[in-house]
Design a protein around this motif. Structure first.
Motif, PDB file in Angstrom:
ATOM      1  N   ALA A 115       7.841   3.718   5.771  1.00 20.41           N
ATOM      2  CA  ALA A 115       8.067   4.854   4.878  1.00 20.41           C
ATOM      3  C   ALA A 115       7.566   4.560   3.465  1.00 20.41           C
ATOM      4  N   VAL A 116       7.594   3.299   3.091  1.00 19.30           N
ATOM      5  CA  VAL A 116       7.153   2.902   1.754  1.00 19.30           C
ATOM      6  C   VAL A 116       5.647   2.633   1.756  1.00 19.30           C
ATOM      7  N   GLY A 117       5.162   2.023   2.822  1.00 22.16           N
ATOM      8  CA  GLY A 117       3.759   1.627   2.897  1.00 22.16           C
ATOM      9  C   GLY A 117       2.815   2.764   3.237  1.00 22.16           C
ATOM     10  N   PHE A 118       3.276   3.732   4.001  1.00 25.44           N
ATOM     11  CA  PHE A 118       2.427   4.850   4.418  1.00 25.44           C
ATOM     12  C   PHE A 118       3.129   6.167   4.082  1.00 25.44           C
ATOM     13  N   PRO A 119       3.357   6.396   2.783  1.00 22.88           N
ATOM     14  CA  PRO A 119       4.193   7.528   2.383  1.00 22.88           C
ATOM     15  C   PRO A 119       3.677   8.881   2.845  1.00 22.88           C
ATOM     16  N   GLU A 120       2.345   9.044   2.897  1.00 24.88           N
ATOM     17  CA  GLU A 120       1.857  10.380   3.258  1.00 24.88           C
ATOM     18  C   GLU A 120       2.103  10.695   4.728  1.00 24.88           C
ATOM     19  N   ILE A 121       1.871   9.698   5.575  1.00 18.38           N
ATOM     20  CA  ILE A 121       2.094   9.936   7.005  1.00 18.38           C
ATOM     21  C   ILE A 121       3.589  10.128   7.242  1.00 18.38           C
ATOM     22  N   SER A 122       4.374   9.277   6.589  1.00 21.63           N
ATOM     23  CA  SER A 122       5.817   9.361   6.730  1.00 21.63           C
ATOM     24  C   SER A 122       6.323  10.734   6.291  1.00 21.63           C
ATOM     25  N   GLY A 142       7.076  -1.984  -6.042  1.00 20.64           N
ATOM     26  CA  GLY A 142       6.599  -1.564  -4.727  1.00 20.64           C
ATOM     27  C   GLY A 142       7.326  -0.475  -3.922  1.00 20.64           C
ATOM     28  N   LEU A 143       8.382   0.144  -4.436  1.00 26.42           N
ATOM     29  CA  LEU A 143       9.121   1.099  -3.609  1.00 26.42           C
ATOM     30  C   LEU A 143       8.701   2.549  -3.825  1.00 26.42           C
ATOM     31  N   LYS A 144       7.718   2.743  -4.681  1.00 27.18           N
ATOM     32  CA  LYS A 144       7.276   4.087  -5.056  1.00 27.18           C
ATOM     33  C   LYS A 144       7.081   5.012  -3.858  1.00 27.18           C
TER      34      LYS A 144
END
Ligand code: SF4
Lengths: 242, 482
Positions: free
Chosen positions: A178-185, B443-445
């Motif tokens: 959710a943090v690493g791939f915010p758009e897909i999430s 890093g939590l943005k």
């Protein structure tokens, strides 16, 4: 004797779910214990790839819970971590592996415990409104738990159950994902929220704190009038006074 | 094929905003899922059918070396020539040599993922041998130089206008048209010409039967059969894991493959070739070469932690069920293999370093594992790759690694954990407004692009438990409400 395993997300961010789980069990005649030495099951570390660290955490968990007859948690993914990944993590250390395997059979997701072990479906709750249910990935696919929560919901007096479209689709949480791939999430949680809104149900129920953080986080930002709820909170909150 | 796995996030972001892609993605995977369900339910006992398929694949990956040798023996005894290629370059050179020795100027190709993996088309064309794709979708992607959007419909997202324009440019049509039937017909006429004078055909292999030396291909357009039966020289390219023990196994896998892929009980064409044309036979190639490509697979096979990847039969079922694929389509994966299949395969073929986004772009929902008829455990493999990346010595992830060490220390000792909570809480509370946090530095943005986070409550569960335990009995009842 049943021992409460409270995931870190619940401990830190949503303690009311832990309280609700505790109340539910007490209401059903159990006297849950809570080991104060417990912390986190290590799932976040394991999922990101920190195996050595997760192994240490697993050993801590086994030390803390190792003697319990039954362990219950309001989180499908944490139960799955202990049940499936601990033995895998410790497979090269025979004595730890043995303990992990032995522990695996004694860990239950809360709704699973209530329905399958205690044999209860009606906890004595009543709710005047409509509800729907999201099948969290780990609850459904890792633990095979799906009927149990639905039975518990079905027995709530007055509650009208509405089927959620694509109930088994992932909500897009995935921890680090959710943090690493915010758009897909975002695209995924938006679908989940839309399906929920389309049911018109008053509340979306689920058995997984991670999904709850995700879905409620999204609803709070975009549809503040709607919310999702952990099944334990819902049941405990709507229990008629004994 | 040149890999672009490092552009995963950028391409995914672009595809999420591409309306046309989104329309196809909202239709395609759910559509295939329904077709699959209908197809599978035509088995008297679908679950056992899947179990059987998984057992066949389990046997294959247990006995792969001996099965391959058996296959070679039987194929050779039927007149085929079997050539082994260690890597992509060797495979490409072998095939180019076959063409050169025969003075061949062009070859037609059946849709095949292994030839995409090794970049055969590019290699042949660069060296003066034209390679024509013959699957309708592949023709289009080849002309437009696009990677496949979907395993079954590689060009399904390309609008007819674009197809018309490129067909016009290449002389496949004379007048522009967006009528799909006319476009299809034009390709058919264009390809028939190629088939008529065909000297060399190149195809992939769906199953290679060890007991008989037979190669099996499934398809829906008939172009593979044309490519197999028209030329003098046929080259079949397969990766190691295509082998199956017996014809009965192959037939079962065909039934499973088609149902899982398009929901068909059987694809429109299934062709089985055992050796080249024999004396007295009327058609078939005069010579058959079978190129068996390793390209890293022996190593994958030797490693017990990764061997299961070789179970995959490329049915595409996992693409259609993957929530991430359903949002971004095939382009972001940046290689011949996309979706969960690509996420487990590409990192091993291309290297863990170059493919980080592939094995991290996954919620571990497990839908792929559940649907996979070959018994691939995708989440477990992705977790293995993540662990391998982390355990690599390097400067990257330095901050993350120290953080992980700190967290581990905290988790392993409750008093440190609780101390940490007391330190973190005021920081949290300072960020919160009305009980919610709407943004956070460090890093939590990503979390906060579309979501809020509840504030840390005044008391953790741990603290509530102590409050409750310490409260006098009547209080305890009331404390229930906390
Ligand atoms: S991983 Fe399994 S489901 Fe996916 S393409 Fe391969 S065989 Fe099919």
């Amino acid at each position: 004797m049943v021992s409460l395993f409270i995931p870190c997300t619940v401990d830190l961010l949503m303690p009311e779910i832990g309280t609700a789980a505790c109340e539910l069990l007490e209401h059903l005649g159990e006297q849950p214990v809570y080991h104060q030495d417990q912390t986190c099951c290590g799932q976040p570390l394991f999922n990101v790839g920190y195996r050595d660290q997760a192994r240490r955490v697993a050993k801590h968990f086994i030390e803390v819970f190792g003697r319990d007859e039954r362990i219950v948690s309001p989180s499908g993914s944490c139960v799955s971590m202990v049940k499936h990944h601990y033995p895998e993590l410790l497979s090269h250390e025979p004595s730890w592996y043995g303990r992990a395997r032995e522990l695996a059979g004694r860990v239950f997701e809360l709704s699973q415990y209530i329905v399958d072990v205690l044999g209860v479906t009606d906890v004595g709750a009543a709710f005047d409104g409509s509800v729907t249910y999201h099948e969290s990935c780990h609850v459904l696919r890792s633990l095979g738990v799906s009927d149990q929560p639905k039975k518990l919901i079905g027995a709530v007096r007055g509650a009208r159950y509405v089927e959620l479209n694509n109930a088994t689709a992932c909500c897009g949480f995935g921890g680090e994902f959710a943090v690493g791939f915010p758009e897909i999430s975002q695209a995924l949680v938006k679908d989940k929220a839309t399906n929920f809104l389309n049911t018109g149900a008053d509340v979306l129920l689920l058995c997984e704190p991670g999904c709850l953080l995700n879905i409620n986080g999204y609803l709070h930002r975009n549809h503040p009038e709607k919310k999702a709820m952990h099944l334990a909170s819902f049941l405990a909150g709507n229990m008629k006074e004994a | 094929m040149e890999a672009h796995t490092d552009r995963f996030k950028v391409t995914a972001g672009r595809e999420l905003k591409n309306e046309l892609s989104q329309i196809f993605l909202s239709l395609l995977p759910p559509g295939f899922t329904i077709l699959r369900q209908i197809g599978m339910s035509s088995f008297p006992d679908p679950e056992s059918a899947v179990e059987q398929a998984r057992a066949i694949r389990a046997e294959v990956i247990e006995r792969m070396p001996e099965l391959l040798e058996e296959f070679e023996r039987n194929a050779v005894s039927r007149g085929a020539r079997v050539l082994w290629a260690r890597d992509a370059r060797e495979a490409n050179d072998i095939i180019l040599d076959i063409a050169r020795q025969r003075g061949i100027t062009y070859a037609t190709k059946g849709k095949s993922m292994i030839t995409e993996e090794i970049g055969l088309n590019e290699h042949l064309i660069r060296n003066g041998v034209d390679a024509y794709e013959t699957d309708l979708g592949e023709v289009i992607t080849q002309l437009l130089e696009l990677p496949p959007f979907h395993i079954v419909g590689p060009a399904i997202n390309v609008p007819p206008e674009e197809i018309s324009a490129v067909f016009l440019k290449k002389g496949i049509i004379k007048e522009p048209t967006t009528n799909p039937i006319e476009l299809g017909k034009a390709v058919r006429v264009y390809l028939r010409e190629k088939f008529r004078h065909l000297e060399m055909g190149i195809v992939g292999v769906n199953m290679a039967v060890a007991a008989t030396g037979t190669i099996v291909n499934v398809e829906n357009e008939g172009n593979i059969r044309m490519t197999k039966s028209s030329p003098k020289t046929l080259v079949a390219v397969m990766s190691l894991e295509k082998v199956v023990p017996t014809m009965a196994d192959a037939v079962h896998m065909v039934r499973i493959l088609c149902r899982n892929c398009t929901g068909q009980k059987m694809s429109s064409y299934v062709s089985m070739d055992t050796g080249p044309r024999k004396q007295g036979e009327v058609d078939g190639p005069e010579e058959l070469f079978i190129v068996i490509v390793d390209n890293g697979r022996s190593e994958i096979y030797r490693d017990r932690e990764t061997r299961d990847v070789l179970r995959c039969i490329r049915c595409g079922g996992c693409l259609n069920t993957c929530p991430v694929y359903a949002k971004i389509g095939g382009y972001p994966y940046g290689f011949a293999y996309s979706g969960p299949m690509g996420q487990v395969l590409n990192p091993l073929l291309l290297g863990i370093e170059e493919t980080s986004d592939l094995y991290r772009a996954c919620t571990l929902c497990g839908a792929c594992r559940q649907i996979c008829p070959a018994g691939v455990d995708h989440p477990s493999l992705l977790l293995t790759y993540r662990a391998r990346e982390v355990s690599r010595k390097g400067k990257d992830r330095k901050v993350e690694k120290s953080l992980a060490a700190l967290v581990t220390l905290g988790i392993s000792r409750a008093w440190i954990w609780n101390l940490g909570v007391r330190i973190m809480r005021p920081l949290f509370r300072r960020l919160a407004q009305n009980g919610n946090i709407t943004d956070m530095p460090l890093g939590l943005k990503g979390w906060f692009t579309c979501r809020d986070l509840p504030d840390m409550p005044a008391r953790t569960f741990h603290e509530r438990w102590i409050d409750r335990r310490d409260a006098p009995l009547p209080e305890r009842q009331r404390k229930k409400e906390v």
